[in-house]
Design an enzyme around this catalytic site. Structure first.
Site, mmCIF file in Angstrom:
data_model
loop_
_atom_site.group_PDB
_atom_site.id
_atom_site.type_symbol
_atom_site.label_atom_id
_atom_site.label_comp_id
_atom_site.label_asym_id
_atom_site.label_seq_id
_atom_site.Cartn_x
_atom_site.Cartn_y
_atom_site.Cartn_z
ATOM 1 N N LYS A 93 92.009 20.662 25.333
ATOM 2 C CA LYS A 93 92.053 22.062 25.781
ATOM 3 C C LYS A 93 93.313 22.725 25.234
ATOM 4 C CE LYS A 93 93.969 20.371 30.122
ATOM 5 N NZ LYS A 93 93.727 20.192 31.536
ATOM 6 N N ASP A 134 90.574 17.463 35.370
ATOM 7 C CA ASP A 134 89.764 18.265 34.440
ATOM 8 C C ASP A 134 88.311 18.431 34.873
ATOM 9 O OD1 ASP A 134 91.789 18.994 32.727
ATOM 10 O OD2 ASP A 134 91.527 17.253 31.435
#
Length: 176
Positions: A93, A134
């Protein structure tokens, strides 16, 4: 393929028919794995590593500046070497506050696989990547691991901490 029973100290392996890779589940501390095994976990492009297991990686292996100098983008993998051990940082990310997706995880694992091949690494230990803070689903992540590493000759050991009884009770009684 069978999945691990997740009992304290337990270990279960799923192996492909051609015996070229193994996915093993262990309940215990990831950092207790054999010193000759590589380690892997997920980070963001900004290399903050300020929460979850990433904090422990930062404390154990340092090297934030080394990682930042590699300028890895989402879908790539940074690497540090400490003594004979390689530590792979899956960049899944852009920022620490973002969430990854399955495609960015898959691409970073593919990059890690090529680095493992380059480095001569055949065994990697990791947590249930992408599934803690996450919030990815392990059944989908494990399928990605199988697709990327099946027939690669690179074995993966996935570590999970034992669930404490009070945490289990709270989760079972949480309002849905």
């Amino acid at each position: 393929m069978s999945r691990g029973s997740e009992e304290a100290g337990s270990c279960d392996a799923a192996q492909s028919a051609d015996d070229s890779w193994r996915l093993t589940y262990v309940t215990g501390d990831l950092f207790s794995c054999p010193e000759d095994e590589a380690l892997a976990h997920c980070i963001s492009e900004d290399c903050r590593m300020g929460a979850g297991i990433a904090v422990r990686f930062r404390k154990e292996f340092d090297g934030v500046e080394e990682l930042q100098e590699q300028n890895k983008l989402t879908g790539q993998c940074a690497v540090l070497q400490r003594n004979k051990r390689f530590i792979y940082y899956l960049v899944t990310k852009k920022r620490a506050s973002h969430k990854p997706n399955y495609d960015s995880l898959r691409r970073s694992l593919e990059d890690m696989k090529s680095l493992c091949e380059r480095d001569g690494v055949t065994r990697v230990s990791m947590p249930r990547i992408g599934c803690g803070l996450d919030r990815l689903k392990w059944d989908q992540v494990s399928e990605i691991l199988e697709r990327v590493f099946g027939r690669s000759g690179i074995s993966i050991t996935v570590y999970s901490l034992p669930e404490r009884a009070e945490t289990k009770a709270m989760n079972e009684n949480r309002r849905r």
